[in-house]
Scaffold this motif. Structure first.
Motif, mmCIF file in Angstrom:
data_model
loop_
_atom_site.group_PDB
_atom_site.id
_atom_site.type_symbol
_atom_site.label_atom_id
_atom_site.label_comp_id
_atom_site.label_asym_id
_atom_site.label_seq_id
_atom_site.Cartn_x
_atom_site.Cartn_y
_atom_site.Cartn_z
ATOM 1 N N THR A 351 0.843 -1.187 0.000
ATOM 2 C CA THR A 351 0.000 0.000 0.000
ATOM 3 C C THR A 351 0.883 1.243 0.000
ATOM 4 O O THR A 351 1.890 1.292 0.713
ATOM 5 C CB THR A 351 -0.880 0.026 1.270
ATOM 6 N N ARG A 542 -10.354 3.389 -6.852
ATOM 7 C CA ARG A 542 -10.615 2.905 -5.494
ATOM 8 C C ARG A 542 -12.087 2.539 -5.310
ATOM 9 O O ARG A 542 -12.406 1.468 -4.781
ATOM 10 C CB ARG A 542 -10.213 3.971 -4.472
ATOM 11 N N LEU A 546 -13.521 -1.174 -4.447
ATOM 12 C CA LEU A 546 -14.218 -1.383 -3.173
ATOM 13 C C LEU A 546 -15.666 -1.802 -3.386
ATOM 14 O O LEU A 546 -16.197 -2.630 -2.630
ATOM 15 C CB LEU A 546 -14.146 -0.106 -2.326
ATOM 16 N N SER A 582 -3.342 -1.669 -8.984
ATOM 17 C CA SER A 582 -2.716 -1.396 -7.696
ATOM 18 C C SER A 582 -2.153 0.018 -7.604
ATOM 19 O O SER A 582 -2.477 0.756 -6.655
ATOM 20 C CB SER A 582 -1.624 -2.440 -7.417
ATOM 21 N N SER A 585 -4.919 2.794 -7.605
ATOM 22 C CA SER A 585 -5.731 2.847 -6.383
ATOM 23 C C SER A 585 -4.897 3.091 -5.140
ATOM 24 O O SER A 585 -5.399 3.596 -4.131
ATOM 25 C CB SER A 585 -6.504 1.541 -6.206
ATOM 26 N N PHE A 587 -3.758 0.535 -3.594
ATOM 27 C CA PHE A 587 -3.997 -0.687 -2.835
ATOM 28 C C PHE A 587 -2.849 -1.686 -3.035
ATOM 29 O O PHE A 587 -2.163 -1.658 -4.064
ATOM 30 C CB PHE A 587 -5.311 -1.337 -3.272
ATOM 31 N N LEU A 608 -4.979 -8.918 -5.304
ATOM 32 C CA LEU A 608 -5.165 -7.504 -4.968
ATOM 33 C C LEU A 608 -6.117 -7.396 -3.787
ATOM 34 O O LEU A 608 -7.140 -8.093 -3.736
ATOM 35 C CB LEU A 608 -5.737 -6.752 -6.169
ATOM 36 N N ARG A 610 -7.543 -4.717 -0.165
ATOM 37 C CA ARG A 610 -7.848 -3.372 0.305
ATOM 38 C C ARG A 610 -6.593 -2.738 0.917
ATOM 39 O O ARG A 610 -5.620 -3.412 1.216
ATOM 40 C CB ARG A 610 -8.969 -3.419 1.346
ATOM 41 N N ALA A 611 -6.649 -1.437 1.132
ATOM 42 C CA ALA A 611 -5.508 -0.699 1.674
ATOM 43 C C ALA A 611 -5.050 -1.297 3.002
ATOM 44 O O ALA A 611 -5.868 -1.628 3.869
ATOM 45 C CB ALA A 611 -5.879 0.770 1.855
ATOM 46 N N ASP A 613 -4.010 -4.127 3.751
ATOM 47 C CA ASP A 613 -4.429 -5.499 4.017
ATOM 48 C C ASP A 613 -3.394 -6.496 3.471
ATOM 49 O O ASP A 613 -3.749 -7.577 3.015
ATOM 50 C CB ASP A 613 -5.802 -5.762 3.385
ATOM 51 N N GLU A 614 -2.117 -6.110 3.565
ATOM 52 C CA GLU A 614 -1.044 -6.989 3.097
ATOM 53 C C GLU A 614 -1.065 -8.342 3.793
ATOM 54 O O GLU A 614 -0.756 -9.371 3.183
ATOM 55 C CB GLU A 614 0.323 -6.324 3.320
#
Length: 638
Positions: A351, A542, A546, A582, A585, A587, A608, A610-611, A613-614
């Motif tokens: 992110t 984004r 989402l 990526s 966004s 993300f 891929l 959400r932000a 959320d690695e």
């Protein structure tokens, strides 16, 4: 952000990866505990191991490892944990060591042996304070012990060695960091400088062996700092290094040595890593074929007549060829993920804001990130642990505060895909030509494997995808202004002070002349066109991602990392538009090996999320990796 150099301050905190193995013991619930447990009546009584069964298992482990076996015969219908500790300590010649278990008296004859086997990682306590020396060994205990002893006895083999395997070899005295560095230097000389001549490495750290020796001495005196202690890392040559030139692959910067390390480099060093050298890249990170005026054309170790991807292709080729343990790349449009896909590697684009860009030669800061490239998900997670975190010189990292887990290695769950809902972006599977079909076939098979590993896969279409893909990358807008700022930060030592001066010098790859002049022609970023891209492109991407994830209750989205495999050197190389989601966004995305085409060319599948959320992406990528084991080393660099 207009500051590019690290402002070093003593006392800075660094995130160190944890390599604690889950579970504290070998075995099941001890009998003493089960007897008082009201649920014990429903628990099957563990099968106990005789002395001879234990001895035969250890003899087999020795035979499998090619080692000698000298353990005496053992009588009795059961063997106790304290006996096992003594037998292993004497047979393996382990040095007796202190232990801290409350139920192991210091004066006990077996106390030193318990400390020795625990230190060697062969046995563990049932808790931090309890070893239960009088408990008998069970069949399940013996199975685990056999595997641990086998691993202990096997000689260290360098190719494909992981961080945890290397650390274990160092703990066992099979290997020193200095020896490890020399092994990699020998491989670089054999495969990069000579022989097949990959041309992946630009610069070797002349102090690498001295640093390794100092880290060996520190390990002996104090123990390791963490999992990266003594681990050689290769980094893309657009990360500032205070002890080596930082060139972006350009002749114009061949003698430019910054005063301070990039933030991620400083964090790696603090964690005990050794920066072994700098890798080639597509000059100034402009493209995806990895050629430069300083380093020439890097080759793909899986197919020497093909591109390695880019722009971090030097790191990709080097790590695939086992020229270092792991590496760092940067990604503005796809420059970590494309070479990772082309070299059967794991690459993480974090992110924006998770890891600092301070000290990285910029291409477009709106999209730039730096991140790990490794042969395994676990190694990539360990590097991410060490390099993520707040940096006052990169304000974007303020968004990461409170959003970074204690360790990304906590997400390494082989069963992590069970119950996951994964969206398959069907529009990103292209079949317009034979090369695209070959990639789509591999990734379609990978999607089926996701299902077999317990995930629910859902075919989706990303809203406004065509409109998103019409937007350009901002590298054509921001590069001139941000490079000029970077050169200004170098101060009087800067060989050139602007892009205009570099163009005038002629010291660059002439195939990029038109691109460089087009960027130089930009007069300002204070235009409506630029503002519309920054604001509208980001919000549209984004919101579209989402929304589809919310509508389908998705945990992640998958698609081919690149729609094309590595192309023949000399021909045009495309990767498609998949890699844009990526960076557009902000993300995170992770690519992991999905298999090979019929021609033997590597293909990656990208997850891929959400932000910030690695961790979830690492869990899914690890589960997929462990369940499929698609990666294999290139035959040209055995």
């Amino acid at each position: 952000m207009n500051r590019y150099r690290l402002r070093w301050k003593k006392g800075s905190r660094y995130l160190l990866a944890s390599v604690l193995i889950s579970g504290l013991w070998i075995g099941q619930i001890p009998q003493a505990q089960a007897a008082s447990d009201p649920l014990s009546a429903t628990v099957a009584k563990p099968s106990l191991v005789t002395g001879e069964q234990f001895r035969q298992s250890m003899k087999q482990a020795a035979s499998e490892a090619g080692g000698s076996f000298t353990m005496p015969e053992i009588s009795g219908n059961r063997v106790l944990r304290s006996q096992v500790a003594v037998l292993l300590q004497e047979w393996l010649g382990l040095e007796k060591s202190a232990e801290s278990f409350r139920d192991v008296p210091d004066q006990a004859a077996y106390a030193g042996a318990v400390g020795a086997v625990v230190k060697a990682g062969l046995m563990k306590g049932y808790s931090d304070t309890s070893f239960l020396p009088a408990e008998p060994l069970t069949a399940n205990d013996l199975n685990r012990l056999h595997d641990r002893v086998l691993g202990y006895l096997k000689p260290f083999v360098l190719p494909e060695a992981t961080i945890s395997e290397i650390q274990r070899a160092m703990e066992q005295g099979k290997l020193t960091s200095k020896q490890l560095v020399q092994m990699y230097l020998d491989r670089i000389a054999k495969y990069d400088d000579q022989g097949i001549s990959l041309q992946a490495v630009l610069t070797i750290n002349p102090e690498a062996l001295r640093i390794a020796e100092a880290l060996d001495q520190e390990r002996a005196a104090k123990g390791p700092r963490g999992p990266l202690h003594g681990i050689p890392i290769l980094v893309k040559d657009n990360f500032d290094t205070s002890d080596m030139p930082t060139t972006a692959g350009c002749q114009c910067l061949k003698d430019s040595i910054p005063d301070q390390d990039a933030d991620q480099i400083a964090k790696l060093k603090e964690a005990g890593a050794i920066i072994l050298g700098k890798t080639n890249l597509h000059e100034f990170a402009f493209g995806i074929t990895t050629s430069s005026s300083l380093g020439g054309q890097t080759k793909n170790p899986y197919a020497l007549d093909r591109y390695p991807g880019g722009s971090s292709g030097g790191t990709g080729a080097a790590i695939a060829a086992n020229l270092a343990v792991a590496g760092l790349g940067t990604d503005t449009g796809g420059s970590i993920r494309i070479p990772s896909s082309f070299n059967s590697l794991v690459g993480i684009r974090p992110t924006i804001g998770l890891s600092s860009r301070d000290g990285i030669i910029p291409l477009a800061l709106t999209q730039d990130v730096g991140g790990p490239i490794a042969r395994t998900v676990e190694d990539a997670a360990i590097l991410l642990d060490a390099t993520a975190g707040y940096d006052p010189d990169d304000v974007a990292t303020a968004y990461s505060v409170g959003r970074i887990p204690e360790s990304y290695t906590r997400f390494l769950d082989a069963n992590g895909l069970k119950g996951a809902r994964i969206g398959v972006a069907t529009e990103l599977f292209l079949e317009g030509n034979d090369q695209e079909k070959a990639v789509s076939n591999v990734v379609t098979n990978a999607v089926n494997e996701l299902s077999s590993l317990g995930a629910t896969v859902v075919n989706i279409k990303i809203p406004h995808l065509a409109e998103i893909n019409k937007y350009p990358s901002l590298s054509g807008y921001e590069f001139k202004f941000q490079l000029n700022d970077y050169l200004k930060e170098l101060g009087d030592d800067a060989p050139y002070h602007s892009l205009a001066e570099i163009i005038a010098s002629g010291e660059y790859d002439k195939t990029q002349e038109s691109s460089m002049k087009a960027r130089e022609a930009r007069e300002s970023l204070d235009t409506q066109e630029y503002k519309d891209i920054v604001l509208k492109r980001t919000s549209l991407t984004r919101e579209s991602l989402l929304k589809v994830m919310a509508d389908y209750n998705l945990d992640a989205i998958v698609y081919p990392t690149s729609t094309q495999p590595p192309a023949l050197i000399g021909e045009s190389q495309s990767s498609g538009n998949n890699n844009r989601l990526s960076p557009f966004s902000g993300f995170p995305a992770i690519t992991v090996p999905a298999g090979f085409t019929a021609e033997g060319l590597p293909v990656g599948i990208e997850f891929l999320g959400r932000a910030f959320d690695e961790g979830t992406l690492i869990k899914y990528a690890y589960s997929f990796e462990q369940g499929t084991r698609h990666r294999h080393a290139p035959k040209w660099t055995p």
